[in-house]
Design a protein around this motif. Structure first.
Motif, PDB file in Angstrom:
ATOM      1  N   ALA A  18      30.706  18.428 108.542  1.00 57.81           N
ATOM      2  CA  ALA A  18      32.161  18.713 108.054  1.00 57.81           C
ATOM      3  C   ALA A  18      32.375  20.067 108.247  1.00 57.81           C
ATOM      4  O   ALA A  18      33.617  20.502 108.757  1.00 57.81           O
ATOM      5  CB  ALA A  18      32.127  18.273 106.529  1.00 57.81           C
ATOM      6  N   ALA A  19      31.354  20.996 108.251  1.00 57.47           N
ATOM      7  CA  ALA A  19      31.844  22.522 108.052  1.00 57.47           C
ATOM      8  C   ALA A  19      32.193  22.944 109.441  1.00 57.47           C
ATOM      9  O   ALA A  19      33.057  23.709 109.778  1.00 57.47           O
ATOM     10  CB  ALA A  19      30.617  23.248 107.686  1.00 57.47           C
ATOM     11  N   SER A  43      44.326  30.727 100.453  1.00 60.40           N
ATOM     12  CA  SER A  43      42.948  30.813  99.619  1.00 60.40           C
ATOM     13  C   SER A  43      42.120  29.697  99.957  1.00 60.40           C
ATOM     14  O   SER A  43      42.621  28.735 100.345  1.00 60.40           O
ATOM     15  CB  SER A  43      43.579  30.830  98.130  1.00 60.40           C
ATOM     16  N   GLU A  44      41.108  30.114  99.289  1.00 51.87           N
ATOM     17  CA  GLU A  44      39.850  29.131  99.595  1.00 51.87           C
ATOM     18  C   GLU A  44      40.084  27.690  98.945  1.00 51.87           C
ATOM     19  O   GLU A  44      39.942  26.760  99.367  1.00 51.87           O
ATOM     20  CB  GLU A  44      38.467  29.613  99.243  1.00 51.87           C
ATOM     21  N   ARG A  45      40.563  27.893  97.765  1.00 51.01           N
ATOM     22  CA  ARG A  45      41.056  26.617  96.820  1.00 51.01           C
ATOM     23  C   ARG A  45      41.940  25.694  97.753  1.00 51.01           C
ATOM     24  O   ARG A  45      41.895  24.644  97.943  1.00 51.01           O
ATOM     25  CB  ARG A  45      41.662  27.129  95.484  1.00 51.01           C
ATOM     26  N   ASP A  46      43.195  26.554  98.173  1.00 52.83           N
ATOM     27  CA  ASP A  46      44.254  25.877  98.934  1.00 52.83           C
ATOM     28  C   ASP A  46      43.913  25.206 100.292  1.00 52.83           C
ATOM     29  O   ASP A  46      43.949  23.998 100.462  1.00 52.83           O
ATOM     30  CB  ASP A  46      45.353  27.052  99.437  1.00 52.83           C
ATOM     31  N   LEU A  47      42.900  26.035 101.028  1.00 54.41           N
ATOM     32  CA  LEU A  47      42.387  25.492 102.209  1.00 54.41           C
ATOM     33  C   LEU A  47      41.423  24.288 102.300  1.00 54.41           C
ATOM     34  O   LEU A  47      41.554  23.198 102.568  1.00 54.41           O
ATOM     35  CB  LEU A  47      41.469  26.346 102.898  1.00 54.41           C
ATOM     36  N   ALA A  48      40.786  24.170 101.058  1.00 52.86           N
ATOM     37  CA  ALA A  48      39.630  23.118 100.863  1.00 52.86           C
ATOM     38  C   ALA A  48      40.509  22.020 100.469  1.00 52.86           C
ATOM     39  O   ALA A  48      40.180  21.023 100.831  1.00 52.86           O
ATOM     40  CB  ALA A  48      38.731  23.697  99.630  1.00 52.86           C
ATOM     41  N   GLN A  49      41.662  22.065  99.701  1.00 51.72           N
ATOM     42  CA  GLN A  49      42.416  21.004  99.241  1.00 51.72           C
ATOM     43  C   GLN A  49      43.194  20.388 100.446  1.00 51.72           C
ATOM     44  O   GLN A  49      43.133  19.300 100.619  1.00 51.72           O
ATOM     45  CB  GLN A  49      43.377  21.423  98.196  1.00 51.72           C
ATOM     46  N   LEU A  51      42.237  20.637 103.566  1.00 47.40           N
ATOM     47  CA  LEU A  51      41.419  20.008 104.567  1.00 47.40           C
ATOM     48  C   LEU A  51      40.552  18.908 103.972  1.00 47.40           C
ATOM     49  O   LEU A  51      39.792  18.251 104.649  1.00 47.40           O
ATOM     50  CB  LEU A  51      40.296  21.171 105.004  1.00 47.40           C
ATOM     51  N   GLY A  52      40.578  18.639 102.536  1.00 52.18           N
ATOM     52  CA  GLY A  52      39.883  17.707 102.010  1.00 52.18           C
ATOM     53  C   GLY A  52      38.375  17.805 102.023  1.00 52.18           C
ATOM     54  O   GLY A  52      37.596  16.852 102.081  1.00 52.18           O
ATOM     55  N   VAL A  53      37.949  18.874 101.763  1.00 53.16           N
ATOM     56  CA  VAL A  53      36.521  19.372 101.796  1.00 53.16           C
ATOM     57  C   VAL A  53      36.182  20.188 100.488  1.00 53.16           C
ATOM     58  O   VAL A  53      37.185  20.643  99.767  1.00 53.16           O
ATOM     59  CB  VAL A  53      36.155  20.033 103.071  1.00 53.16           C
ATOM     60  N   ARG A  55      34.538  23.214  98.134  1.00 55.60           N
ATOM     61  CA  ARG A  55      34.540  24.747  98.601  1.00 55.60           C
ATOM     62  C   ARG A  55      33.078  25.141  99.220  1.00 55.60           C
ATOM     63  O   ARG A  55      33.331  26.116 100.258  1.00 55.60           O
ATOM     64  CB  ARG A  55      34.588  25.351  96.963  1.00 55.60           C
ATOM     65  N   PRO A  56      32.040  24.849  99.040  1.00 60.22           N
ATOM     66  CA  PRO A  56      30.765  25.078  99.621  1.00 60.22           C
ATOM     67  C   PRO A  56      30.931  24.562 101.126  1.00 60.22           C
ATOM     68  O   PRO A  56      30.452  25.516 102.086  1.00 60.22           O
ATOM     69  CB  PRO A  56      29.566  24.306  99.091  1.00 60.22           C
ATOM     70  N   THR A  57      31.414  23.528 101.514  1.00 58.70           N
ATOM     71  CA  THR A  57      31.707  23.437 102.958  1.00 58.70           C
ATOM     72  C   THR A  57      32.650  24.103 103.534  1.00 58.70           C
ATOM     73  O   THR A  57      32.349  24.789 104.597  1.00 58.70           O
ATOM     74  CB  THR A  57      32.196  21.726 103.038  1.00 58.70           C
ATOM     75  N   LEU A  58      33.546  24.436 103.088  1.00 66.89           N
ATOM     76  CA  LEU A  58      34.744  25.570 103.615  1.00 66.89           C
ATOM     77  C   LEU A  58      33.910  26.873 103.595  1.00 66.89           C
ATOM     78  O   LEU A  58      34.243  27.491 104.876  1.00 66.89           O
ATOM     79  CB  LEU A  58      35.903  25.739 102.536  1.00 66.89           C
ATOM     80  N   ARG A  59      33.192  27.447 102.914  1.00 62.26           N
ATOM     81  CA  ARG A  59      32.442  28.622 102.815  1.00 62.26           C
ATOM     82  C   ARG A  59      31.533  28.679 103.859  1.00 62.26           C
ATOM     83  O   ARG A  59      31.456  29.697 104.402  1.00 62.26           O
ATOM     84  CB  ARG A  59      31.974  29.015 101.507  1.00 62.26           C
ATOM     85  N   GLU A  60      30.767  27.591 104.389  1.00 63.22           N
ATOM     86  CA  GLU A  60      29.902  27.598 105.321  1.00 63.22           C
ATOM     87  C   GLU A  60      30.723  27.435 106.617  1.00 63.22           C
ATOM     88  O   GLU A  60      30.370  28.403 107.603  1.00 63.22           O
ATOM     89  CB  GLU A  60      29.246  26.462 105.400  1.00 63.22           C
ATOM     90  N   ALA A  61      31.837  27.045 106.751  1.00 61.50           N
ATOM     91  CA  ALA A  61      32.630  27.190 108.000  1.00 61.50           C
ATOM     92  C   ALA A  61      33.229  28.717 108.236  1.00 61.50           C
ATOM     93  O   ALA A  61      33.227  29.266 109.056  1.00 61.50           O
ATOM     94  CB  ALA A  61      33.892  26.082 107.916  1.00 61.50           C
ATOM     95  N   LEU A  62      33.562  29.006 106.982  1.00 58.76           N
ATOM     96  CA  LEU A  62      34.271  30.549 106.965  1.00 58.76           C
ATOM     97  C   LEU A  62      33.054  31.423 107.550  1.00 58.76           C
ATOM     98  O   LEU A  62      33.300  32.615 107.930  1.00 58.76           O
ATOM     99  CB  LEU A  62      34.885  30.782 105.599  1.00 58.76           C
ATOM    100  N   ALA A  63      31.852  31.349 106.995  1.00 56.39           N
ATOM    101  CA  ALA A  63      30.552  32.231 107.309  1.00 56.39           C
ATOM    102  C   ALA A  63      30.413  32.346 108.712  1.00 56.39           C
ATOM    103  O   ALA A  63      30.148  33.110 109.364  1.00 56.39           O
ATOM    104  CB  ALA A  63      29.493  32.065 106.445  1.00 56.39           C
TER     105      ALA A  63
END
Length: 247
Positions: A18-19, A43-49, A51-53, A55-63
């Motif tokens: 998913a990431a 924002s991370e919260r907005d992006l996660a919502q 994309l339907g993932v 926050r940890p998955t989103l942060r892995e992608a951003l990293a």
């Protein structure tokens, strides 16, 4: 007449994480230019919502995107795009930072155990020489650029070319300027540098003593600590943007 379909027709389907898919979606937005250079991502919260993932998955992608030099994280400002559409034209992320560490954790403790079990005299001498060079650099400067020479010396001492090549394949993903900068950043605290030196010293001693179990365990601990320090650094200490014309 053979009517059987070719074997590769039914090769296993590779399901991307998913990431990785999230990273692809963000890069597509940069390439197609709904998001332009120096524009801030939602924002991370907005992006996660959106994309339907999680926050940890989103942060892995951003990293992964930050290590690739696509985005830059700023304290109090969020994530800013620093790549142009042309920079990401041929983008295709296959490995995430956490996957690099997963591979190293699977391979390197085993290499340390094998090195301790085999203990070829010439390999032990080479490993000790790498350790002394690292110690001297640390003693004279209070810092060191990288302990990878020790990691590679352990891999050679294991005398298993398949596992050694596996380590080199994983290390190939740690050579980008962003990764090198993040590695240096993770080593800034005094206690981190001293801890890493102690672990390198111990693994060399365990290998020389032939204690395979302890050699593998201390090297596993070393990699886990380094992984946590590096990945935490993506949020704790944002790196500067190379392009001075940026924000």
């Amino acid at each position: 007449m053979n009517t059987e379909p070719p074997d590769d027709l039914f090769a296993p389907v590779v399901v991307r994480s998913a990431a990785a898919q999230v990273a692809d979606r963000i890069v597509t937005a940069i390439r197609d230019q709904p998001i332009e250079r120096y524009e801030r991502l939602p924002s991370e919260r907005d992006l996660a919502q959106r994309l339907g993932v999680s926050r940890p998955t989103l942060r892995e992608a951003l990293a992964a995107l930050e290590l690739a030099g696509i985005i830059q994280s700023y304290q109090g400002r969020g994530n800013v795009v620093v790549a142009t559409a042309s920079h990401v034209e041929n983008w295709g992320i296959e490995l995430l930072p956490t996957q690099v560490f997963e591979a190293r954790l699977a391979v390197e403790p085993q290499l340390a155990e094998l090195a301790a079990a085999k203990r070829y005299p010439e390999d032990i001498e080479q490993l000790k020489a790498m350790g002394r060079a690292l110690e001297e650099e640390f003693r004279t400067t209070g810092h060191y650029q990288s302990d990878l020479p020790v990691h590679r010396a352990i891999a050679r001492a294991a005398r298993n070319p398949i596992l050694e090549r596996a380590l080199e394949e994983a290390l190939r993903y740690t050579e980008s300027p962003r990764w090198v900068a993040l590695r240096s950043q993770a080593l800034i605290p005094d206690h981190t540098r001293k801890g890493h030196m102690d672990e390198a010293r111990m693994v060399i001693q365990y290998i020389e003593d032939g204690d395979a179990e302890q050699a593998g365990e201390i090297w596993r601990q070393h990699l886990r600590f380094f992984r946590d320090e590096m990945l935490a650094g993506l949020k704790a200490r944002p790196l500067p943007v190379d392009d001075a014309s940026g924000p």
